[in-house]
Design a protein around this motif. Sequence first.
Motif, mmCIF file in Angstrom:
data_model
loop_
_atom_site.group_PDB
_atom_site.id
_atom_site.type_symbol
_atom_site.label_atom_id
_atom_site.label_comp_id
_atom_site.label_asym_id
_atom_site.label_seq_id
_atom_site.Cartn_x
_atom_site.Cartn_y
_atom_site.Cartn_z
ATOM 1 N N PHE A 1 -1.157 -10.187 -6.386
ATOM 2 C CA PHE A 1 -1.455 -9.842 -7.773
ATOM 3 C C PHE A 1 -0.522 -8.734 -8.248
ATOM 4 N N ASN B 1 -6.893 1.702 -4.471
ATOM 5 C CA ASN B 1 -5.546 1.180 -4.723
ATOM 6 C C ASN B 1 -5.438 1.049 -6.236
ATOM 7 N N LEU C 1 -8.658 -10.762 -10.552
ATOM 8 C CA LEU C 1 -9.580 -11.784 -10.093
ATOM 9 C C LEU C 1 -10.491 -11.220 -8.991
ATOM 10 N N VAL D 1 -3.341 0.142 -8.174
ATOM 11 C CA VAL D 1 -2.693 -1.050 -8.741
ATOM 12 C C VAL D 1 -3.767 -2.026 -9.228
ATOM 13 N N ILE D 2 -4.864 -2.117 -8.472
ATOM 14 C CA ILE D 2 -5.898 -3.102 -8.828
ATOM 15 C C ILE D 2 -7.290 -2.491 -9.024
ATOM 16 N N GLY E 1 2.838 -4.471 -6.729
ATOM 17 C CA GLY E 1 1.679 -5.358 -6.699
ATOM 18 C C GLY E 1 0.744 -5.058 -5.549
ATOM 19 N N SER E 2 -0.123 -6.040 -5.278
ATOM 20 C CA SER E 2 -1.159 -5.838 -4.271
ATOM 21 C C SER E 2 -1.629 -7.192 -3.754
ATOM 22 N N ALA F 1 -4.927 -9.284 -2.665
ATOM 23 C CA ALA F 1 -6.381 -9.285 -2.760
ATOM 24 C C ALA F 1 -6.958 -10.423 -1.925
ATOM 25 N N GLU G 1 0.828 -1.217 0.000
ATOM 26 C CA GLU G 1 0.000 0.000 0.000
ATOM 27 C C GLU G 1 0.863 1.269 0.000
#
Lengths: 229, 83
Positions: A148, B68, B14, B70-71, A100-101, A103, A94
Amino acid sequence: MKSAILVFPGTNRERDAADAIKLVSGKAPTMVWHQETDIPDVDLIVVPGGFSYGDYLRAGAIAARSPVIADLMKKAKSGITVLGICNGFQILTETGLLPGSLARNTGLDFLCHDVHMKVDNNQTRFSNKYAPGQIIRFPIAHHDGNYFADPDTLKKIEDAGQVVFRYCTPNGDISMQGNPNGSINNIAGLTNSDGNVMGLMPHPENLIDPLLGGTDGRIMFESLIGRAA
Amino acid sequence: MKARILITLKTGVLDPQGKAIQKALGSLNFDGIDGVRQGKVIEIDLAETNEVAARKQVSDMCDKLLANTVIENYDIELIPSAA
């Protein structure tokens, strides 16, 4: 080795991390509350696991905007070692220190059990005491551990060897069968491009003593100590 | 002025919650569902009355905290207060 552990409202693994560090280094880390604006001069900063701010908005999102983060960013950029475990990994993505992240787990369940991982890169300051390709066992305890990254970012991460640990079966197969949460390319832990910041979902601090079922996690802290000594 | 922010997962990310909702709808015999994506809505009451300034302010909020990127994508709807 001097170390500091950041503590946010809802952090709950800071004492486990402190025990692990104290066990291998003999020195207790300094606990740093999220409202502080200065982290002491240390060799290692740990962002521990837990549920900072109750995972409100997104896991790690609000902690990543705490007052202490500005100094964390500064110190990380100057090359200080930073380790984010579980919620700490989510916080580091964050902040943008890690790509990336994380989820929601694909199975939607909160997962609390042991997993196996393969050491993909033992040439990092976090993993240098593991053998290449070593299969290790760590516990996980998370709801949002599904790593991800978009295809371009993923390619950069893979090409640069930033993946340190991948989920695998007990036999070491890196397959969907050994993947607990749906993470892309079975990524369980990775570093930034400079190699001084690492995040991982599994908990090394909980496997540091044979009494607790194993010592695979202790090797990570020994890797870090060896470097600082 | 009120800002209503719609946050959705980017294409290609996803969405296991969306998948679970899709399954549940199927089990209730709702046919012909090609996909379900779940997002979130955030409403903010703003002191700002200028639409351009308000949009910029909320867009900054999204980039710095609310989404966010990124996603996630975000979409901002501004609703003037009733006179």
